[in-house]
Design a protein around this motif. Structure first.
Motif, short mmCIF file in Angstrom:
data_model
loop_
_atom_site.label_atom_id
_atom_site.label_comp_id
_atom_site.label_asym_id
_atom_site.label_seq_id
_atom_site.Cartn_x
_atom_site.Cartn_y
_atom_site.Cartn_z
N VAL A 296 0.89 -1.25 0.08
CA VAL A 296 0.05 -0.02 -0.11
C VAL A 296 0.76 1.31 0.04
O VAL A 296 0.33 2.48 0.00
N SER A 297 2.13 1.21 0.01
CA SER A 297 3.05 2.38 0.16
C SER A 297 2.78 3.08 -1.23
O SER A 297 2.88 2.63 -2.28
N ARG A 298 2.78 4.50 -1.26
CA ARG A 298 2.47 5.26 -2.57
C ARG A 298 3.13 6.78 -2.14
O ARG A 298 3.20 7.23 -1.25
N LEU A 337 1.85 1.01 6.78
CA LEU A 337 2.05 -0.35 7.31
C LEU A 337 3.38 -0.22 7.70
O LEU A 337 3.86 -1.24 8.05
N GLY A 338 4.37 0.67 7.38
CA GLY A 338 5.78 0.64 7.60
C GLY A 338 6.44 -0.23 6.70
O GLY A 338 7.73 -0.81 7.37
N GLU A 339 6.02 -0.55 5.48
CA GLU A 339 6.76 -1.50 4.65
C GLU A 339 8.06 -0.95 4.14
O GLU A 339 9.04 -1.91 3.86
N ARG A 344 9.08 3.95 11.19
CA ARG A 344 8.26 4.74 11.17
C ARG A 344 6.76 4.10 10.75
O ARG A 344 6.68 4.65 9.55
N PRO A 345 6.03 3.17 11.36
CA PRO A 345 4.74 2.85 10.58
C PRO A 345 3.90 3.82 10.53
O PRO A 345 3.99 4.75 11.57
#
Length: 700
Positions: A296-298, A337-339, A344-345
């Motif tokens: 979900v990181s964007r 989610l801190g992926e 740093r979530p």
């Protein structure tokens, strides 16, 4: 944006996988596919023979499918290559596709179409290449590298690459490798309407619309582009224990983008007044490395630039020009989610770059044999991080420059010689949290061009280049990167010399350009380890770049074909005994691009080939990407009974190359690596594109 961190580490661009401590860093890969280079030679020679033996009754190839690349040896700006969307030898899917085939221009991608891409010219790092849109700088202290993958296209847009040296009139953005000048649709072009759409693999859809109209003294040129893709493609990753391939799917790599550009020009008799407006909105997934994918990181990006210019005639052969511009770029980084950063979530970081500038210049002929251009410019820039982990910084910069070209008239010879000189003096003042930094930076070059015959034109240039450090290098990011406000600018002495010309009779023309270049750089900025997981910016490295560029274009009645080849030796000559004498990472020793188009009635058949070899991905030279050869084919049809309509289909990576097998110094068996420009960021396999274009030009 700074939010992505500083991946341009020692001497330019370090592979993200190496920066993250890849377990491949102690492995030296050996190339095992040398037979492919002999195949390349056979293909090139065969295509050239076809062009020479072309049928005398064949039809000429229209400009839409031509392979024309304008090369100018103008000594005032060094060697220059021009490419346009309308005349691209390949399907102009994005800016990277249009630029990748030019000599000494190398594009590195992190994934499929639309993914993050960096631009290198003559072996320089992407942060050392200046980028302008209609005179407005798109690179800055806060964002020194432009993402070529996110750069939108418009019908009629063109690109001019200044390799090595550029005119002083381009402005205060420092560079060591060259300048990319993006020219929007010209108001001087014919009135026309263009519509282009494409659908491709991995859920890709693209649309471009362009319009140029005149009403009395007013001319409007506008372009709109939009695109999207899921970029979910399969790839294989070797199991670290057994070495067996694991089938995976690249996820969270899609993007959505919309951009628009419009230019209005009014002819007032004594000159003209014009305005340019450009806007861009983009949402980009951040997939992460193959070993640690994200879901979900964007990164969301917005970009707006506005410029107003006026040109006034000051004589029969002189004119003055003024330009005022503003630019704003914003970004929102989300890692819920801190992926990407487990420490740093839930990270949500907003950043903004705001800049404004002005330029005043004059160009004319004080003497019949002398052309002079002078310019004065300045800009203000502010980086607003909107996060505690970043530092707010400001820059005030200004400069003055002159370009001069002297063409002496020789008895019975005319003016075959052009002697030129370019000089600039720039100054800047930076400040962040009470830490000021100032600099006075002279630069310039001289050159000469001698026209022996149209088939033999000699040109040589030599000079000094500079690049000021960026904000993250000066002030760090309050995290793993620590800056140094006392950093010196990167400096280089560079020269090039070459021969170019054109020969031919009738409809058969052969043009060529062969150039050698050398650059010695010093005070290069590097982030060196300072304790565990912490880096500090320092002036400590030196580098030497030696290379040769070759471009050959053959035009016959039915055939257009071109070959672009760059040979590069990029070495670290710094004091570190572990890296001195090693190749600089990310610079291929061999970079070849070949294109051909052949017309059969209403059908145009296209073929292209890209070959890259000798690319290291770490500053120690211990990881070398295997050489790769990618093929592409295409066919375009001028649809009968529908004037101006053309349908085409193109296949990239024709043989679906996704895995490269190479030997390893640590094992006796072949090791499988995903096809990639950066280890850990695979490139896709075969991709199919279908396009439909309609263009209608109005009679003048």
């Amino acid at each position: 944006m700074q939010v992505l961190g500083a991946q341009g580490l020692i001497l330019g661009e370090r592979s993200p996988s190496c920066a993250n401590g890849s377990d491949h860093t102690n492995v030296r890969w050996r190339a095992t596919s040398s037979k492919r280079w002999s195949e390349i030679g056979v293909l090139l020679i065969g295509a050239l023979l076809i062009g020479i033996s072309d049928d005398a009754r064949a039809q000429s190839l229209p400009s839409e499918s031509g392979l024309e690349v304008t090369v100018r040896g103008d000594a005032s700006g060094g060697y220059t290559t021009r490419a346009t969307v309308d005349e691209s030898p390949r399907a102009p899917l994005d800016a990277a596709a249009v630029l990748a085939g030019l000599p000494s221009v190398h594009v590195r991608r992190l994934g499929a179409d639309g993914s993050f891409g960096t631009l290198s010219v003559r072996g320089a790092a992407s942060s050392q290449v200046g980028v302008f849109l209609a005179g407005i700088p798109l690179t800055s202290a806060a964002d020194p590298s432009l993402d070529i993958g996110s750069l939108p296209l418009w019908p009629g847009a063109s690109f001019r690459v200044h390799r090595g040296f550029a005119p002083a009139a381009l402005g205060t953005t420092g560079y060591l490798g060259g300048v990319l000048a993006i020219e929007p649709p010209s108001a001087a072009a014919r009135e026309r309407t263009t519509w282009w759409t494409a659908a491709g693999s991995f859920g890709a859809l693209k649309l471009r619309v362009g319009e140029t109209r005149r009403t009395g003294p007013v001319t409007v040129a506008a372009g709109l582009s939009a695109g999207r893709a899921d970029n979910a493609f399969p790839f294989e990753l070797a199991d670290p224990i057994t070495g067996a391939p694991r089938p995976l799917t690249r996820s969270n790599a899609g993007y959505r983008s919309v951009s628009g550009l419009a230019r209005v020009s009014v002819d007032l008799g004594w000159g003209s007044v014009g305005a340019l407006v450009f806007g861009d909105v983009r949402r980009q997934g951040l997939p992460g490395a193959a070993e640690s994918p994200t879901t979900v990181s964007r990164l969301d990006l917005t970009r707006v630039a506005v410029g107003v210019d006026a040109i006034a005639r000051t004589g029969a052969q002189s004119a003055a020009r003024a330009l005022v511009w503003v630019r704003r770029e914003g970004s929102v980084f989300s890692d819920p989610l801190g992926e990407l950063d487990p420490l740093r979530p839930g990270a949500h970081v907003e950043e903004a770059i705001e800049a404004a500038g002005a330029q005043l210049g004059w160009r004319g002929h004080p003497l019949d044999s002398l052309s002079v251009g002078v310019v004065v410019d300045g800009r203000a820039e502010k980086f607003s991080p909107g996060a505690l982990a970043q530092i707010e910084a400001q820059r005030l910069a200004g400069g003055a420059g002159v370009d001069a070209v002297w063409r002496p008239h020789l008895p019975r010879l005319g003016s075959p010689l052009a002697v030129t000189a370019t000089a600039r003096v720039d100054t800047r003042r930076d400040e962040a949290e009470g830490n000021p930094s100032a600099e006075l930076a002279p630069s310039g070059h001289v050159g000469a061009m001698l026209t022996l015959t149209p088939a033999a034109v000699l040109a040589v240039h030599a000079g000094a280049l500079r690049r000021s450090p960026g904000f993250v290098e000066l002030y760090g990011n309050r995290g793993t990167l620590r800056g140094d406000p006392t950093l010196r600018p990167e400096r280089a002495l560079s020269m090039d010399a070459g021969l170019q010309g054109e020969v031919g009779t009738g409809q058969v023309r052969l043009s060529y350009e062969a150039v050698g270049f050398a650059t010695a750089a010093r005070d290069l900025i590097a982030f060196v380890p300072l304790g565990r997981s912490t880096f500090r910016a320092e002036n400590l490295d030196r580098g030497t770049l030696l290379g040769a560029e070759l471009l050959v274009t053959l035009s016959a009645r039915r055939l257009r074909t071109s070959i672009s080849y760059t040979l590069l030796s990029a070495r670290n000559t710094g004091d570190d005994p572990l890296t001195t004498g090693r190749p600089l990472p990310g610079r291929p020793a061999h970079d070849l691009a070949y294109d051909a188009a052949y017309r059969l009635g209403p059908v145009v058949l296209r073929y292209n080939l890209d070959a890259v070899a000798g690319t290291t991905v770490d500053e120690g030279g211990t990881v070398v990407l295997p050489p790769r050869v990618l093929h592409g084919v295409g066919a375009a049809l001028d649809v009968p009974w529908l004037p101006g309509v053309q349908a085409s289909i193109d296949v990239n990576n024709l043989f679906d190359l996704r895995v490269l097998h190479t030997g390893s110094a640590l094992t006796t068996r072949a090791v499988a690596l995903p096809l990639s420009d950066f280890l850990g960021f695979p490139l896709p396999g075969r991709a199919v594109w279908a396009t439909l274009q309609w263009s209608h030009a109005r009679s003048e």
